[in-house]
Enzyme design. Structure first.
Site, PDB file in Angstrom:
ATOM      1  N   ARG A   1      79.460 -69.381   8.227  1.00 26.80           N
ATOM      2  CA  ARG A   1      78.767 -68.270   8.866  1.00 26.80           C
ATOM      3  C   ARG A   1      79.715 -67.121   9.081  1.00 26.80           C
ATOM      4  O   ARG A   1      80.925 -67.332   9.230  1.00 26.80           O
ATOM      5  CB  ARG A   1      78.331 -68.701  10.271  1.00 26.80           C
TER       6      ARG A   1
ATOM      7  N   LYS B   1      71.383 -65.134  18.070  1.00 26.83           N
ATOM      8  CA  LYS B   1      70.143 -64.506  18.548  1.00 26.83           C
ATOM      9  C   LYS B   1      69.908 -64.832  20.018  1.00 26.83           C
ATOM     10  O   LYS B   1      69.430 -64.012  20.771  1.00 26.83           O
ATOM     11  CB  LYS B   1      68.958 -64.999  17.710  1.00 26.83           C
TER      12      LYS B   1
ATOM     13  N   GLU C   1      64.093 -66.999  10.317  1.00 27.37           N
ATOM     14  CA  GLU C   1      63.052 -67.403  11.247  1.00 27.37           C
ATOM     15  C   GLU C   1      62.567 -66.130  11.947  1.00 27.37           C
ATOM     16  O   GLU C   1      63.383 -65.373  12.487  1.00 27.37           O
ATOM     17  CB  GLU C   1      63.642 -68.381  12.279  1.00 27.37           C
TER      18      GLU C   1
HETATM   19  P1  ATP Z   1      71.109 -67.351  15.021  1.00 29.93           P
HETATM   20  O1  ATP Z   1      72.084 -68.440  15.282  1.00 29.93           O
HETATM   21  O2  ATP Z   1      71.681 -65.988  15.116  1.00 29.93           O
HETATM   22  O3  ATP Z   1      69.863 -67.490  15.810  1.00 29.93           O
HETATM   23  P2  ATP Z   1      69.793 -68.501  12.782  1.00 29.93           P
HETATM   24  O4  ATP Z   1      70.540 -69.239  11.752  1.00 29.93           O
HETATM   25  O5  ATP Z   1      68.993 -69.305  13.732  1.00 29.93           O
HETATM   26  O6  ATP Z   1      70.750 -67.478  13.491  1.00 29.93           O
HETATM   27  P3  ATP Z   1      67.814 -67.669  10.972  1.00 29.93           P
HETATM   28  O7  ATP Z   1      66.784 -66.622  11.092  1.00 29.93           O
HETATM   29  O8  ATP Z   1      67.385 -69.074  10.912  1.00 29.93           O
HETATM   30  O9  ATP Z   1      68.828 -67.445  12.143  1.00 29.93           O
HETATM   31  O10 ATP Z   1      68.752 -67.359   9.739  1.00 29.93           O
HETATM   32  C1  ATP Z   1      68.291 -67.081   8.456  1.00 29.93           C
HETATM   33  C2  ATP Z   1      69.381 -67.287   7.470  1.00 29.93           C
HETATM   34  O11 ATP Z   1      70.500 -66.475   7.784  1.00 29.93           O
HETATM   35  C3  ATP Z   1      69.860 -68.724   7.453  1.00 29.93           C
HETATM   36  O12 ATP Z   1      69.989 -69.136   6.112  1.00 29.93           O
HETATM   37  C4  ATP Z   1      71.189 -68.676   8.126  1.00 29.93           C
HETATM   38  O13 ATP Z   1      72.061 -69.619   7.604  1.00 29.93           O
HETATM   39  C5  ATP Z   1      71.667 -67.269   7.818  1.00 29.93           C
HETATM   40  N1  ATP Z   1      72.539 -66.789   8.879  1.00 29.93           N
HETATM   41  C6  ATP Z   1      72.248 -66.635  10.184  1.00 29.93           C
HETATM   42  N2  ATP Z   1      73.338 -66.238  10.872  1.00 29.93           N
HETATM   43  C7  ATP Z   1      74.331 -66.130   9.965  1.00 29.93           C
HETATM   44  C8  ATP Z   1      75.708 -65.762  10.039  1.00 29.93           C
HETATM   45  N3  ATP Z   1      76.277 -65.422  11.198  1.00 29.93           N
HETATM   46  N4  ATP Z   1      76.426 -65.766   8.898  1.00 29.93           N
HETATM   47  C9  ATP Z   1      75.863 -66.097   7.730  1.00 29.93           C
HETATM   48  N5  ATP Z   1      74.591 -66.459   7.577  1.00 29.93           N
HETATM   49  C10 ATP Z   1      73.820 -66.483   8.681  1.00 29.93           C
HETATM   50 MG    MG Z   2      67.798 -70.877  12.202  1.00 32.67          MG
END
Ligand code: ATP
Ligand code: MG
Length: 547
Positions: A260, A270, A35
């Site tokens: 994760r 984030k 995102e």
């Molecule tokens: P955050 O919780 O840090 O805001 P998010 O999942 O909202 O992370 P996205 O930009 O939506 O952030 O993530 C993009 C991709 O990265 C998604 O497929 C998500 O599953 C993966 N991702 C994000 N954080 C992790 C993590 N800590 N470990 C593995 N994959 C991750």
């Molecule tokens: Mg997300």
């Protein structure tokens, strides 16, 4: 050892099984769906290495898909930064896609859902809708609008799209099951009104799909064969399946969830990263104390070391917390191979070699990196006065102290053997200078230098020297898993950045931003890429740091 391949993990086993059962290899397709509402962090790197690694292994396509369904938080600057970070990590995507590419289709399908009685416009405020959904332990309450005539919802949905409603005045909800044990199926919202400019579609839309309504359909439209998500999406899967079943699509991607990445002593969400940046606890997204890819990069982490780390941690189905030390060992191993060894003194104590001629300067050859023949040699100056580390001298040696003291010999790295002869003390007891004599026949590498000496010290000449600034980073939190705590800021370490000045060899005058060094017996450092003056960021300490 630096690994470049992703080894077999449970996801790969599933893919292999699919292939064995007849799934055509050429139909394999993966995606990484960030995102664009922030910069990437090491957790994202795990997902990137997994998706791009699989694509590389199977020679399959991989899309970079921006999940841009929430324009209130998304910006173009993040789109570019994400692309830049993925490239830096060493990966190239086949196609750049956006969830917003599908807005038109999502709108049409939603319209179809209403026509078929599978969706309705709810005009209740969000908080009431939330309350009526109840908890997993009790059935939810139907909205009074759930049974409204199809025609009414159709007209209202069109009006919402045409900007005739204000934010919060209505949402489109799927009509699934308010009593489902899976909360995601309790009439989830599909579209909401947002009167904001979207970073890509600008002011074209007044209604925006919710992530859950966009995600599965984007996978379907892009023909993603295996959609790899983190564990929290496991119970969203029935919803994605319900949506696809109802838009009557047979070919679906297989969603597989994995744990994760969580790392000790650091924050990765984030939301938390935003807080520490916005409230000024750290400099910005590229602050070397953060686990953002920009921060790690500025600290001196290489793409290889991050890929190696992602390989080592593997992919699992169960949540766990990886020790930060594992990440550190990945970079340490790589820097051991590529970093130039130099001598820097960070806590200087002046040493005068009594029997060394006053105006003499000698230049000694030193290997840049004994692990790598290619890295060559340089020359190090020595004159009568030099600096050693304060910690390397004791007035009286103890049984366990093998460094310099009165009457005791040590070798100056790449130069001579010296013997401590005396010291000058202030009235406060602070030693300000020490004296020594050198063995004129003990030059490193010479025939007569075979004498075994227990200790070799690093040092820097006091005349031909360079003032240097280092930034040393300690842990940001005094808590092992700050990411797990709501009040994580209470544990913020306000002394996590130490600026330490010292002296370095003249060789360091010509360094370039981003260059790596090992300060012997101290640690690995990288030249800061942002500052106009030369600043060395400490990447990681040596395994057995002496100081
Ligand atoms: P955050 O919780 O840090 O805001 P998010 O999942 O909202 O992370 P996205 O930009 O939506 O952030 O993530 C993009 C991709 O990265 C998604 O497929 C998500 O599953 C993966 N991702 C994000 N954080 C992790 C993590 N800590 N470990 C593995 N994959 C991750
Ligand atoms: Mg997300």
């Amino acid at each position: 050892m630096i690994y470049t391949n992703i080894s077999i993990n449970f996801i790969e086993e599933i893919i292999q099984e699919d292939i064995n059962k007849g799934f055509p290899k050429k139909k394999l397709r993966f995606r990484f769906p960030p995102e664009p509402n922030g910069y990437l962090h090491i957790g994202h790197a795990k997902s990137i290495c997994l998706n791009f690694g699989l694509a590389k292994k199977y020679k399959a396509f991989v899309n970079l898909r921006f999940d841009d369904t929430n324009p209130t938080k998304e910006e173009n600057i993040y789109v570019n930064a994400i692309k830049n970070d993925i490239q830096w990590l060493g990966f190239i995507w086949d196609k750049e896609c956006y969830a917003s590419d599908c807005f038109e289709k999502l709108y049409k399908w939603a319209f179809q859902f209403i026509k078929e009685g599978k969706a309705y416009i709810d005009e209740q405020p969000q908080d009431i809708i939330l309350k009526q959904r109840k908890t997993p332990f009790e059935p939810g309450i139907d909205s009074p609008y759930r049974t409204r005539p199809v025609r009414e919802s159709l007209v209202l949905f069109k009006k919402m799209k045409d900007g005739k409603f204000e934010e919060g005045e209505g949402v489109l909800r799927a009509k699934i099951n308010m009593k489902s044990a899976n909360m995601n199926l309790r009439d989830p919202i599909m579209f909401r009104i947002l009167k904001v400019i979207h970073q890509k579609t600008k002011n074209k839309w007044d209604v925006y799909p919710i992530y859950d309504w966009a995600h599965g359909q984007s996978d379907f439209i892009e023909k993603i064969s295996h959609s790899l998500c983190s564990l929290e999406f496991e119970n969203h899967r029935p919803l994605y399946e319900w949506y696809l079943k109802n838009i009557k699509k047979k070919e679906r991607s297989k969603q597989i969830e994995f744990a994760r990445l969580n790392i000790s002593d650091t924050i990765m969400s984030k939301r938390k990263l935003y807080i520490v940046i916005k409230d000024g606890f750290v400099e910005d997204w590229d602050d070397p104390r953060l686990s953002s890819l920009r921060g790690l990069r500025r600290k001196g982490y290489t793409p290889e070391s991050i890929r190696d780390f992602c390989h080592r941690i593997g992919i699992s189905k169960r949540d766990n917390v990886i020790n930060l030390k594992l990440l550190e060992s990945s970079i340490r191993e790589q820097l051991n191979k590529i970093a130039i060894r130099v001598m820097v003194v960070l806590n200087p104590l002046k040493l005068v070699i009594e029997n060394y001629p006053e105006d003499k300067i000698e230049w000694f050859p030193a290997e840049n990196n004994q692990e790598s023949q290619k890295s060559g040699k340089r020359k190090i100056p020595l004159s009568k006065k030099l600096y050693i580390e304060r910690e390397d001298f004791l007035e009286k040696a103890t049984k366990t102290f093998h460094r310099l003291s009165i009457g005791k010999e040590v070798r100056l790295k790449n130069a001579y053997i010296i013997k401590g002869t005396g010291f000058l003390k202030e009235s406060t007891g602070n030693i300000i200078e020490i004296s020594a004599v050198y063995d004129t026949k003990s030059q490193s590498g010479s025939e007569s230098s075979r004498r075994k000496i227990k200790c070799t010290l690093h040092w820097v000449d006091a005349i031909q020297t360079l003032d240097i600034e280092t930034r040393q980073y300690e842990l940001l939190f005094s808590l092992e898993v700050p990411d797990a705590k709501k009040y994580f800021l209470r544990f913020f370490n306000h002394h996590s950045l130490k600026i330490v000045h010292g002296y370095g060899e003249p060789f360091l005058r010509k360094v370039r931003p981003g260059e790596f060094f090992q300060f012997q017996r101290i640690g690995y450092f990288c030249v800061d890429q942002k500052s106009s003056s030369i600043i060395f960021n400490r990447t990681v300490i040596l395994r057995q740091s002496h100081l």
